[in-house]
Enzyme design. Structure first.
Site, PDB file in Angstrom:
ATOM      1  N   ARG A 189       0.924  -1.080   0.014  1.00  0.00           N
ATOM      2  CA  ARG A 189       0.055   0.103  -0.151  1.00  0.00           C
ATOM      3  C   ARG A 189       0.921   1.432   0.102  1.00  0.00           C
ATOM      4  NH1 ARG A 189      -2.401  -3.590   3.457  1.00  0.00           N
ATOM      5  NH2 ARG A 189      -4.536  -4.454   3.050  1.00  0.00           N
TER       6      ARG A 189
ATOM      7  N   LYS B 276      -2.666  -2.622   7.701  1.00  0.00           N
ATOM      8  CA  LYS B 276      -4.165  -2.148   7.525  1.00  0.00           C
ATOM      9  C   LYS B 276      -4.769  -3.157   8.560  1.00  0.00           C
ATOM     10  CE  LYS B 276      -8.122  -1.538   4.810  1.00  0.00           C
ATOM     11  NZ  LYS B 276      -8.882  -1.474   3.273  1.00  0.00           N
TER      12      LYS B 276
ATOM     13  N   HIS C 284      -2.444   3.047  -5.656  1.00  0.00           N
ATOM     14  CA  HIS C 284      -2.850   2.053  -5.359  1.00  0.00           C
ATOM     15  C   HIS C 284      -2.785   0.996  -6.400  1.00  0.00           C
ATOM     16  CE1 HIS C 284      -4.240   3.251  -1.410  1.00  0.00           C
ATOM     17  NE2 HIS C 284      -4.190   1.959  -0.956  1.00  0.00           N
TER      18      HIS C 284
ATOM     19  N   ARG D 284      -1.095  -2.175  -6.912  1.00  0.00           N
ATOM     20  CA  ARG D 284      -1.545  -3.532  -6.261  1.00  0.00           C
ATOM     21  C   ARG D 284      -2.512  -4.313  -7.309  1.00  0.00           C
ATOM     22  NH1 ARG D 284      -0.846  -4.088  -1.036  1.00  0.00           N
ATOM     23  NH2 ARG D 284      -3.095  -4.703  -0.464  1.00  0.00           N
TER      24      ARG D 284
ATOM     25  N   HIS E 228      -3.754  -9.421   2.401  1.00  0.00           N
ATOM     26  CA  HIS E 228      -5.108  -9.711   2.615  1.00  0.00           C
ATOM     27  C   HIS E 228      -5.464 -10.501   3.461  1.00  0.00           C
ATOM     28  CE1 HIS E 228      -6.244  -7.427  -1.736  1.00  0.00           C
ATOM     29  NE2 HIS E 228      -5.922  -6.627  -0.558  1.00  0.00           N
TER      30      HIS E 228
ATOM     31  N   TYR F  63      -3.358 -17.265   7.710  1.00  0.00           N
ATOM     32  CA  TYR F  63      -1.844 -17.483   7.815  1.00  0.00           C
ATOM     33  C   TYR F  63      -0.914 -16.845   8.483  1.00  0.00           C
ATOM     34  CZ  TYR F  63      -3.138 -20.693   3.801  1.00  0.00           C
ATOM     35  OH  TYR F  63      -3.486 -21.993   2.900  1.00  0.00           O
TER      36      TYR F  63
END
Length: 406
Positions: A242, A269, A332, A335, A359, A369
């Protein structure tokens, strides 16, 4: 004889307090220091009690008599006016303690521990600008759905529909917190579903066509701005983090010998630490920049002060100077570029891609994970991605974009 204003004004204090009776238990207490206090003497349950009625002239003779008459009516009804005043004061303090602003700030303080600083400050800024001036002092349990709607419609009226939706969502979260903590019984914001105009879906501009990506990479190599900004530009597609994570990168987070970047949880985030494997091309750029900024804290320091990272708009402004408009590429966008091409061109597993994008990804048992999950595979993916970008930059063989069969 009942008191008169002229008698009160002309009265002179003495060496001891002077009682100036008005009748019905009301009198003015003239103290030696000149202060004048209204008092009401009464009996309740066989005990003599005194109630303060204010000071003269802030409380005039007429107002003092009205307060006395109210107290006498309470006595006639079997109510102690002193206890009634304490109960009313306590209720008022409780209502103030349970105001929307107090509870919203309490909720924000608890939640902000799981948010990045920029996200937390944006939420509070919205509350302070758009909600607290109108609803902040209201007892939270008394606020109706129509009041929330009238307040957020002010945001809609200035054209910020998306912000209105976000603010209303935050208000709903505050209400749910109030219910959970026993300060409210229901959430009126839930009644406003569909009450605001829909948000027009807009996608952040991103270049995903391989030919166009090659042109962008060549433009980056030709960028004539500062070395710090140029390196940030060149690393943006290689790392696809990001924009805020990139600009706030610190040298202490990098291990160039093992080729990895460990981003701490407080900068992410999702408030989870993140590991970014570094392709050889990324390490080369970082080593070049290290000679310039490596003695400071930030990899990309501000041009105005090395104690601060570069501005939010540094990379975006560089893209605009290179001729890429708002509808073509955004910060952004790197990404989206990586996500699309890694999937549709290089055919890497979607969970590898999503994990590298930081994510929320679950394993087959539904567990999140950790940051080292599939690290070897992600290292290979990042290296292959960097090599593919080099191929596009020199105008080499461009693989077609194909959607994999499910």
């Amino acid at each position: 004889m009942p008191l008169a204003d002229t008698a009160i004004r002309s009265a002179k204090p003495g060496a001891k307090p002077i009682k100036m009776a008005d009748g019905g238990g009301l009198y003015l207490l003239l103290n030696p220091n000149g202060s004048r206090w209204w008092r009401f003497d009464y009996r309740f349950d066989g005990k003599r009690k005194t109630l303060s009625m204010g000071t003269y002239p802030d409380t005039g003779l007429k107002d003092a008599r009205e307060k006395r008459d109210t107290a006498r009516k309470l006595l006639a009804a079997g109510v102690d006016p002193g206890q009634q005043r304490k109960a009313a004061k306590s209720a008022g303090e409780e209502r103030a303690a349970n105001s929307f602003e107090v509870i919203a700030r309490e909720w924000h303080a608890k939640q902000s521990a799981t948010w990045v600083e920029l996200h937390a400050s944006r939420i509070m800024l919205r509350m302070e600008n758009d909600i607290f001036p109108w609803l902040g002092s209201r007892p939270i349990a008394d606020i109706a759905a129509k009041e929330f709607l009238a307040t957020v419609n002010r945001i809609v009226d200035r054209g910020a529909v998306e912000s209105a939706h976000r603010v209303l969502q935050n208000c709903g979260q505050v209400m749910r917190y109030a219910i959970a903590t026993g300060r409210a019984e229901r959430n009126p914001v839930a009644d406003l579903k569909g009450a605001l105009p829909p948000v027009k879906q807009t996608h952040l501009a991103a270049i995903t066509d391989p030919h166009a990506i090659g042109g962008l990479l060549r433009a980056m190599d030709a960028y004539q701005g500062s070395l710090v900004t140029k390196c940030a530009l060149k690393l943006a597609p290689l790392l696809f983090v990001r924009p805020g994570e990139l600009r706030q990168a610190e040298w202490a987070e990098f291990d160039l010998d093992t080729a990895q970047w460990n981003i701490p949880a407080e900068k992410m985030k999702m408030r989870e630490p993140h590991l970014v494997p570094l392709a050889p091309q990324a390490v080369e750029i970082l080593r070049e920049l290290q000679a310039l900024t490596g003695r400071g804290r930030y990899v990309f320091p501000s041009a105005r002060s090395p104690q601060r990272p570069m501005s939010n708009n540094a990379v975006l402004s560089a893209l605009r100077r290179m001729g890429y408009g708002t509808g073509e590429m955004s910060g952004h966008g790197f990404r989206a570029m990586a996500r699309t091409v890694l999937d549709e061109v290089l055919h890497f597993r979607p969970d590898y891609i999503e994990h590298q994008l930081a994510h929320a990804v679950k394993d087959p048992n539904g567990r999140a994970y950790n940051r080292t999950a599939h690290l070897a595979e992600r290292r290979n993916m990042m290296a292959a991605w960097a090599d593919y970008l080099d191929t596009l930059k020199v105008g080499g063989n461009v693989l077609p974009m194909t959607r994999k069969a499910s």
